[in-house]
Design a protein around this motif. Structure first.
Motif, short mmCIF file in Angstrom:
data_model
loop_
_atom_site.label_atom_id
_atom_site.label_comp_id
_atom_site.label_asym_id
_atom_site.label_seq_id
_atom_site.Cartn_x
_atom_site.Cartn_y
_atom_site.Cartn_z
N LYS A 63 -7.02 -8.65 4.04
CA LYS A 63 -7.11 -8.32 5.47
C LYS A 63 -8.39 -8.90 6.08
CE LYS A 63 -6.20 -4.08 4.23
NZ LYS A 63 -5.92 -2.68 4.01
N SER A 92 -6.11 -5.91 -1.55
CA SER A 92 -5.70 -5.22 -0.32
C SER A 92 -6.79 -5.36 0.75
CB SER A 92 -5.44 -3.75 -0.66
OG SER A 92 -5.33 -2.99 0.50
N ILE A 93 -8.03 -5.04 0.38
CA ILE A 93 -9.12 -5.09 1.37
C ILE A 93 -9.42 -6.54 1.75
CG2 ILE A 93 -11.59 -4.65 1.75
CD1 ILE A 93 -11.32 -2.12 0.06
N TYR A 104 0.84 -1.20 0.00
CA TYR A 104 0.00 0.00 0.00
C TYR A 104 0.88 1.25 0.00
CZ TYR A 104 -3.98 2.97 0.41
OH TYR A 104 -4.92 3.92 0.13
N ARG A 160 2.15 1.66 -3.49
CA ARG A 160 1.09 2.12 -4.41
C ARG A 160 0.80 3.60 -4.19
NH1 ARG A 160 -3.54 -1.36 -2.60
NH2 ARG A 160 -4.77 -0.14 -4.07
N PHE A 219 -14.29 6.76 -1.83
CA PHE A 219 -13.19 6.33 -2.67
C PHE A 219 -13.67 6.08 -4.10
CE2 PHE A 219 -9.67 3.11 -3.00
CZ PHE A 219 -8.67 4.01 -2.70
N LEU A 234 -5.96 -4.39 -7.33
CA LEU A 234 -5.08 -4.10 -6.19
C LEU A 234 -5.90 -3.67 -4.97
CD1 LEU A 234 -2.06 -2.34 -7.97
CD2 LEU A 234 -2.32 -4.74 -7.32
N ILE A 235 -6.99 -2.95 -5.20
CA ILE A 235 -7.86 -2.56 -4.07
C ILE A 235 -8.54 -3.82 -3.51
CG2 ILE A 235 -9.91 -1.25 -3.38
CD1 ILE A 235 -9.28 0.76 -5.60
N1 URA Z 1 -8.53 0.41 1.50
C1 URA Z 1 -7.59 -0.57 1.60
O1 URA Z 1 -7.44 -1.18 2.65
N2 URA Z 1 -6.83 -0.83 0.53
C2 URA Z 1 -6.96 -0.19 -0.66
O2 URA Z 1 -6.25 -0.48 -1.60
C3 URA Z 1 -7.93 0.82 -0.75
C4 URA Z 1 -8.73 1.11 0.36
#
Ligand code: URA
Length: 433
Positions: free
Chosen positions: A187, A183-184, A165, A168, A207, A179-180
């Motif tokens: 987690k 990433s989300i 992140y 990026r 966003f 990629l978003i």
């Molecule tokens: N929130 C995130 O955790 N990752 C992203 O890439 C965008 C928003």
């Protein structure tokens, strides 16, 4: 494998295999692949995109880059909710106790990011003495005994995302959808819940600025979550204006408490019922969403949901009386009413600008690790579509000083637009995936 060859493959529009993606994520997390090569790969993905399979492999590789929470010690179905972020979003504060009262086990681990108004952990820390830094054993015990826990991450969850992140962020590759998604979702998957419901915001304060982008993101995240074996749903919701009335830590806690007491029946309740009924239906705890809504409302009427919040506050070092008597929560020394200078209808309230006001008043974090004032913020008395007369109160600013309140007033006036005719109605819930 050679990173240069994989970058070339992606630049040419090729599809990376599962083992290639695993190799890249392992190598980058371990520090064997340098930032300059990973930047090139991120840019290649930005322009070429990723297939469904590639996005799933990337998400799973990132999820396994660190600790994965094992919630098997929790009895019953575990659930989690994630919002892509917005101004005035205090949903978890009301939703978790509402679901806990219905027997759903909500296990929420949050990071402490930068934001205009503080995150869920900051909002909870408006309760005096409450700590969200608890060991994992206590976290599991609270989920089992109370029915929900919200805590700061202690485990090393998805270290690959922390590095990626940051990269990026400085290479202009944050807005790439795969990629978003990875990433989300990496987690969320690493946090271990069986059921995950996403609240994807859309509008000027979100966003995802357009509904089309928000729905595509929602669909991709749901697909990845299902591919990883979780029960998934997503709701796309409006973030053209802040959610509900309060923006600011203790003020948002007060709105959540009023919702749990059945006193506040606006947008926050509507969103909690939509997300909560979806979670209950997916968890098999209700035959359909209508039954789930009825039960969630009954939990409010009986006081069961409010009592769950009080139990959580007490278990984490706070004073449960603050839940039943929210006037005990922090209150800023100055309250300034902002009056309408003309009559008409509220056509919009710029969410991002209200967020900036909260930050300016001291309610958010400009740099990581800085302190936060829990008492300050804004309460929006009039929202989009409301009729106003000249002299009516539009909003109340809660500030540390008269001077800060006056500056915030100027900023708030620029956030409100008032017009002669009523704007077309805009539903909070834009759709479901
Ligand atoms: N929130 C995130 O955790 N990752 C992203 O890439 C965008 C928003």
């Amino acid at each position: 494998m050679l990173m240069r060859e994989l970058i070339e493959k992606k630049c040419a529009g090729g599809e990376l295999s599962e083992s290639e993606i695993q190799w890249i994520i392992r190598g980058y997390t371990a520090g064997d692949i340098p930032d300059y090569q990973m930047s090139a790969m991120m840019m290649a993905i930005f322009f070429r995109g990723m297939t469904r399979e590639e996005t799933l492999y990337l998400t799973m590789s990132m999820m396994h880059s660190g600790d994965v929470v094992d919630l098997s010690a929790v009895n019953g179905v575990t659930a989690d909710k994630h919002s892509t972020g917005g101004v005035g979003d205090k949903t978890s504060l009301a939703l978790c106790p509402m679901l806990a009262a219905e027997g759903i086990k909500m296990a929420k681990l949050s990071g402490r990011g930068l934001g205009h108004t503080g995150g869920t952990l900051d909002k909870l820390e408006s309760f005096r003495g409450l700590t969200t830094s608890i060991p994992m054993e206590k976290f599991f015990r609270e989920v089992n005994e109370i029915g929900f826990a919200i805590a700061g991450q202690t485990a090393d969850i998805v270290p690959a995302d922390k590095k990626l992140y940051a990269l990026r962020d400085v290479t202009g590759t944050v807005p790439s959808r795969p990629l978003i998604v990875s990433s989300i979702m990496s987690k969320k998957l690493a946090s271990g819940a069986d059921v995950i419901v996403l609240d994807v915001k859309t509008g000027s304060g979100a966003f995802m600025k357009t509904e089309e982008e928000a729905f595509r993101l929602a669909r991709d995240m749901v697909e990845v979550g299902r591919g990883a074996g979780r029960k998934m749903a997503a709701i796309v919701t409006d973030m053209e204006q802040p959610l509900g009335r309060a923006v600011g830590n203790a003020l948002e806690v007060k709105e959540a408490i009023a919702t749990l007491k059945g006193e506040e029946r606006g947008e926050l309740l509507e969103l909690c019922l939509a997300l909560g009924s979806s979670i209950m239906a997916l968890a098999g705890a209700a035959s359909d969403e209508n039954e789930a809504r009825e039960r969630l409302l009954r939990g409010i009427e009986s006081g069961a949901a409010l009592s769950k919040l009080a139990d959580y506050v007490e278990a984490n070092g706070g004073d449960r009386r603050e839940v039943y008597e929210p006037e005990r929560l922090p209150l800023a020394p100055v309250q300034l009413e902002v009056k309408a200078e003309r009559g008409g209808y509220v056509a919009g309230i710029e969410a991002e600008q209200v967020g900036r006001i909260c930050l300016h008043l001291g309610g958010g974090r400009a740099v990581l690790g800085s302190g936060i004032d829990h008492s300050v913020g804004v309460v929006l008395e009039r929202k989009r579509g409301d009729a106003v007369q000249s002299g009516d109160t539009l909003a109340v600013i809660h500030a540390r000083s008269e001077a800060e309140a006056r500056e915030a007033e100027t900023m708030l006036r620029s956030a409100y637009s008032i017009q002669d005719s009523a704007p077309s109605p805009r539903a909070l819930i834009r759709g479901r995936v």
